[in-house]
Motif scaffolding. Structure first.
Motif, PDB file in Angstrom:
ATOM      1  N   THR A   1       0.749  -1.132   0.588  1.00 39.62           N
ATOM      2  CA  THR A   1       0.037   0.172   0.165  1.00 39.62           C
ATOM      3  C   THR A   1       0.661   1.694   0.018  1.00 39.62           C
ATOM      4  O   THR A   1       0.487   2.372  -0.620  1.00 39.62           O
ATOM      5  N   GLY A   2       1.891   1.089   0.062  1.00 35.10           N
ATOM      6  CA  GLY A   2       2.972   2.501   0.468  1.00 35.10           C
ATOM      7  C   GLY A   2       3.089   2.825   1.293  1.00 35.10           C
ATOM      8  O   GLY A   2       3.741   3.922   1.494  1.00 35.10           O
ATOM      9  N   ASP A   3       2.124   2.001   3.042  1.00 29.70           N
ATOM     10  CA  ASP A   3       2.327   3.042   3.928  1.00 29.70           C
ATOM     11  C   ASP A   3       1.931   2.143   5.385  1.00 29.70           C
ATOM     12  O   ASP A   3       0.881   1.902   5.987  1.00 29.70           O
ATOM     13  N   GLY A   4       2.934   0.536   5.033  1.00 29.16           N
ATOM     14  CA  GLY A   4       2.679   0.396   5.972  1.00 29.16           C
ATOM     15  C   GLY A   4       1.455  -1.202   5.777  1.00 29.16           C
ATOM     16  O   GLY A   4       2.098  -2.357   7.078  1.00 29.16           O
ATOM     17  N   LEU A   5       1.723  -1.420   4.613  1.00 33.08           N
ATOM     18  CA  LEU A   5       0.474  -2.833   4.666  1.00 33.08           C
ATOM     19  C   LEU A   5       0.927  -3.826   3.360  1.00 33.08           C
ATOM     20  O   LEU A   5       1.277  -2.972   2.883  1.00 33.08           O
ATOM     21  N   LEU A   6       0.495  -5.019   3.351  1.00 32.05           N
ATOM     22  CA  LEU A   6       0.999  -5.452   2.342  1.00 32.05           C
ATOM     23  C   LEU A   6      -0.214  -6.495   2.014  1.00 32.05           C
ATOM     24  O   LEU A   6      -0.616  -6.828   3.074  1.00 32.05           O
ATOM     25  N   LEU A   7      -0.822  -6.790   0.790  1.00 29.92           N
ATOM     26  CA  LEU A   7      -1.338  -7.612   0.248  1.00 29.92           C
ATOM     27  C   LEU A   7      -0.939  -8.654  -0.390  1.00 29.92           C
ATOM     28  O   LEU A   7      -0.214  -8.295  -1.260  1.00 29.92           O
TER      29      LEU A   7
ATOM     30  N   ALA B   1      -5.148 -11.798   1.678  1.00 30.17           N
ATOM     31  CA  ALA B   1      -4.757 -10.477   2.935  1.00 30.17           C
ATOM     32  C   ALA B   1      -4.276  -9.822   3.188  1.00 30.17           C
ATOM     33  O   ALA B   1      -3.229  -9.528   2.277  1.00 30.17           O
ATOM     34  N   VAL B   2      -4.551  -9.110   3.965  1.00 38.37           N
ATOM     35  CA  VAL B   2      -4.270  -7.481   4.192  1.00 38.37           C
ATOM     36  C   VAL B   2      -3.333  -7.794   5.260  1.00 38.37           C
ATOM     37  O   VAL B   2      -3.415  -8.084   6.562  1.00 38.37           O
ATOM     38  N   VAL B   3      -2.379  -7.764   5.369  1.00 34.11           N
ATOM     39  CA  VAL B   3      -0.874  -8.156   6.940  1.00 34.11           C
ATOM     40  C   VAL B   3      -0.327  -6.335   7.229  1.00 34.11           C
ATOM     41  O   VAL B   3      -0.298  -5.681   5.959  1.00 34.11           O
ATOM     42  N   ASP B   4       0.417  -6.596   8.150  1.00 31.11           N
ATOM     43  CA  ASP B   4       0.839  -5.496   8.650  1.00 31.11           C
ATOM     44  C   ASP B   4       2.372  -5.732   7.766  1.00 31.11           C
ATOM     45  O   ASP B   4       3.242  -7.295   7.717  1.00 31.11           O
ATOM     46  N   ALA B   5       2.988  -4.667   7.383  1.00 30.20           N
ATOM     47  CA  ALA B   5       3.809  -4.802   5.911  1.00 30.20           C
ATOM     48  C   ALA B   5       5.255  -5.570   7.457  1.00 30.20           C
ATOM     49  O   ALA B   5       6.206  -4.999   5.909  1.00 30.20           O
TER      50      ALA B   5
ATOM     51  N   LYS C   1      -8.489   2.271  12.001  1.00 34.23           N
ATOM     52  CA  LYS C   1      -7.362   2.926  11.579  1.00 34.23           C
ATOM     53  C   LYS C   1      -7.110   3.746  10.584  1.00 34.23           C
ATOM     54  O   LYS C   1      -5.784   2.968   9.437  1.00 34.23           O
ATOM     55  N   GLY C   2      -8.292   3.103   9.717  1.00 37.24           N
ATOM     56  CA  GLY C   2      -7.910   3.162   8.102  1.00 37.24           C
ATOM     57  C   GLY C   2      -7.068   1.981   7.291  1.00 37.24           C
ATOM     58  O   GLY C   2      -7.145   1.926   5.582  1.00 37.24           O
ATOM     59  N   VAL C   3      -7.350   0.964   7.492  1.00 30.27           N
ATOM     60  CA  VAL C   3      -6.677  -0.510   7.023  1.00 30.27           C
ATOM     61  C   VAL C   3      -7.769  -0.854   6.487  1.00 30.27           C
ATOM     62  O   VAL C   3      -7.254  -0.930   4.405  1.00 30.27           O
TER      63      VAL C   3
ATOM     64  N   THR D   1      -8.339  -0.767   0.258  1.00 30.46           N
ATOM     65  CA  THR D   1      -9.123  -0.636  -0.486  1.00 30.46           C
ATOM     66  C   THR D   1      -8.456  -0.074  -1.870  1.00 30.46           C
ATOM     67  O   THR D   1      -8.487  -0.132  -3.085  1.00 30.46           O
ATOM     68  N   SER D   2      -8.006   0.989  -1.849  1.00 32.08           N
ATOM     69  CA  SER D   2      -7.247   1.859  -2.296  1.00 32.08           C
ATOM     70  C   SER D   2      -6.601   1.273  -3.632  1.00 32.08           C
ATOM     71  O   SER D   2      -5.954   1.643  -4.281  1.00 32.08           O
ATOM     72  N   ALA D   3      -5.298   1.069  -2.645  1.00 33.77           N
ATOM     73  CA  ALA D   3      -4.301  -0.396  -3.439  1.00 33.77           C
ATOM     74  C   ALA D   3      -4.825  -1.019  -4.343  1.00 33.77           C
ATOM     75  O   ALA D   3      -4.287  -1.573  -5.335  1.00 33.77           O
ATOM     76  N   LEU D   4      -5.780  -2.036  -3.762  1.00 28.90           N
ATOM     77  CA  LEU D   4      -6.196  -2.697  -4.559  1.00 28.90           C
ATOM     78  C   LEU D   4      -6.751  -1.920  -6.016  1.00 28.90           C
ATOM     79  O   LEU D   4      -6.962  -2.607  -7.045  1.00 28.90           O
ATOM     80  N   ALA D   5      -7.696  -1.034  -6.045  1.00 27.74           N
ATOM     81  CA  ALA D   5      -7.913  -0.325  -6.766  1.00 27.74           C
ATOM     82  C   ALA D   5      -7.550   0.243  -7.182  1.00 27.74           C
ATOM     83  O   ALA D   5      -7.003   0.318  -9.025  1.00 27.74           O
ATOM     84  N   ARG D   6      -6.778   0.652  -7.150  1.00 28.82           N
ATOM     85  CA  ARG D   6      -4.711   1.046  -8.447  1.00 28.82           C
ATOM     86  C   ARG D   6      -4.418  -0.428  -8.804  1.00 28.82           C
ATOM     87  O   ARG D   6      -4.020   0.210 -10.064  1.00 28.82           O
ATOM     88  N   TRP D   7      -3.782  -1.464  -8.134  1.00 35.31           N
ATOM     89  CA  TRP D   7      -3.283  -2.602  -9.170  1.00 35.31           C
ATOM     90  C   TRP D   7      -5.038  -3.208  -9.966  1.00 35.31           C
ATOM     91  O   TRP D   7      -3.777  -3.040 -11.325  1.00 35.31           O
ATOM     92  N   ALA D   8      -5.977  -2.602 -10.229  1.00 35.59           N
ATOM     93  CA  ALA D   8      -7.046  -3.689 -10.780  1.00 35.59           C
ATOM     94  C   ALA D   8      -7.617  -2.576 -11.917  1.00 35.59           C
ATOM     95  O   ALA D   8      -7.347  -2.882 -13.288  1.00 35.59           O
ATOM     96  N   LEU D   9      -7.225  -1.230 -11.630  1.00 36.55           N
ATOM     97  CA  LEU D   9      -7.895   0.209 -12.891  1.00 36.55           C
ATOM     98  C   LEU D   9      -6.279   0.498 -13.540  1.00 36.55           C
ATOM     99  O   LEU D   9      -7.050   0.587 -14.989  1.00 36.55           O
ATOM    100  N   ASP D  10      -5.570   0.815 -12.691  1.00 35.74           N
ATOM    101  CA  ASP D  10      -4.309   1.355 -13.509  1.00 35.74           C
ATOM    102  C   ASP D  10      -3.213   0.025 -14.001  1.00 35.74           C
ATOM    103  O   ASP D  10      -2.862   0.529 -15.508  1.00 35.74           O
ATOM    104  N   GLU D  11      -2.552  -0.492 -13.257  1.00 34.47           N
ATOM    105  CA  GLU D  11      -2.083  -1.733 -13.506  1.00 34.47           C
ATOM    106  C   GLU D  11      -2.395  -2.928 -14.655  1.00 34.47           C
ATOM    107  O   GLU D  11      -2.114  -3.206 -15.530  1.00 34.47           O
ATOM    108  N   THR D  12      -3.379  -3.443 -13.805  1.00 32.47           N
ATOM    109  CA  THR D  12      -4.573  -4.503 -14.506  1.00 32.47           C
ATOM    110  C   THR D  12      -5.091  -4.066 -15.499  1.00 32.47           C
ATOM    111  O   THR D  12      -5.200  -5.147 -16.736  1.00 32.47           O
ATOM    112  N   GLY D  13      -6.154  -2.429 -15.233  1.00 31.74           N
ATOM    113  CA  GLY D  13      -6.472  -3.308 -16.975  1.00 31.74           C
ATOM    114  C   GLY D  13      -8.287  -2.698 -16.864  1.00 31.74           C
ATOM    115  O   GLY D  13      -9.132  -2.767 -17.849  1.00 31.74           O
TER     116      GLY D  13
END
Length: 194
Positions: A24-30, A84-88, A123-125, A130-142
């Motif tokens: 996510t760029g802010d401490g989380l990892l999918l 899984a959404v985990v602490d990075a 805590k905004g998790v 969701t924001s990171a997944l949306a970027r991946w789906a829309l911007d990177e995957t198409g």
């Protein structure tokens, strides 16, 4: 009879490679699910809030292990993609789940779903994942369009949708059957370029 348009996402767009790890760029990892996540998944589903806004219950760690096996297999079928959404950090602690369900490769559409464990709420998790997944789906995957639905009255999910740029498009009447009856559902969506 031939179609006049080509699929938005070609078959194999997902399954043609391994499921990615998405920071996510802010401490989380999918990250893809592991069998070792089963105790934490089972524990998450003992929370009364999960019983309120989720359609399933987990009766045992073995059942949760079966879900994880199912979730991992969905990538290959390109029907759903679950992380899984985990602490990075070093502990890799499970904080929740985020997914794209009901994938339609032809139209490039999927539906976002998520949940968080009780200690991760507020805590905004969910929004960060969701924001990171949306970027991946829309911007990177198409993907062309991502939808997000939640029961009316689930104010937390409504806030997550708004925070992540999913516009409220309307209310689907009597669209989800929860344990205590039928609920209206808010429909939110983001399209590529939003």
């Amino acid at each position: 009879m031939p179609y006049l348009t080509s699929p938005v996402l070609a078959a194999g767009t997902l399954a043609g490679g391994p499921q990615p790890v998405i920071p996510t760029g802010d401490g989380l990892l999918l990250r893809p699910w592991r069998e070792s996540d089963a105790p934490a998944v089972h524990a998450a589903f003992q929370d009364p809030l999960m019983h309120r806004w989720h359609l399933r219950a987990s009766d045992s760690e073995d059942e949760a292990r079966g879900w994880i096996e199912e979730w991992r297999g969905e990538w290959a079928g390109e029907r759903s993609a679950q992380w899984a959404v985990v602490d990075a950090g070093d502990d890799d602690r499970l904080l929740g789940r985020v997914a794209v369900h009901h994938i339609d490769l032809v139209d490039g559409v999927g539906e976002i779903g998520y949940w968080t464990v009780p200690e991760a709420r507020g805590k905004g998790v969910a929004a960060r994942a969701t924001s990171a997944l949306a970027r991946w789906a829309l911007d990177e995957t198409g993907f062309h369009r991502l939808e997000l639905t939640h029961g009316v009255g689930n104010d937390g999910s409504c806030r997550v949708a708004a925070k992540c740029g999913f516009a409220l498009e309307g209310t689907k009447r009597s669209a989800l059957l929860y344990a205590d009856g039928w609920y209206d559902v808010h429909l939110h969506a983001r399209v590529r370029g939003d």
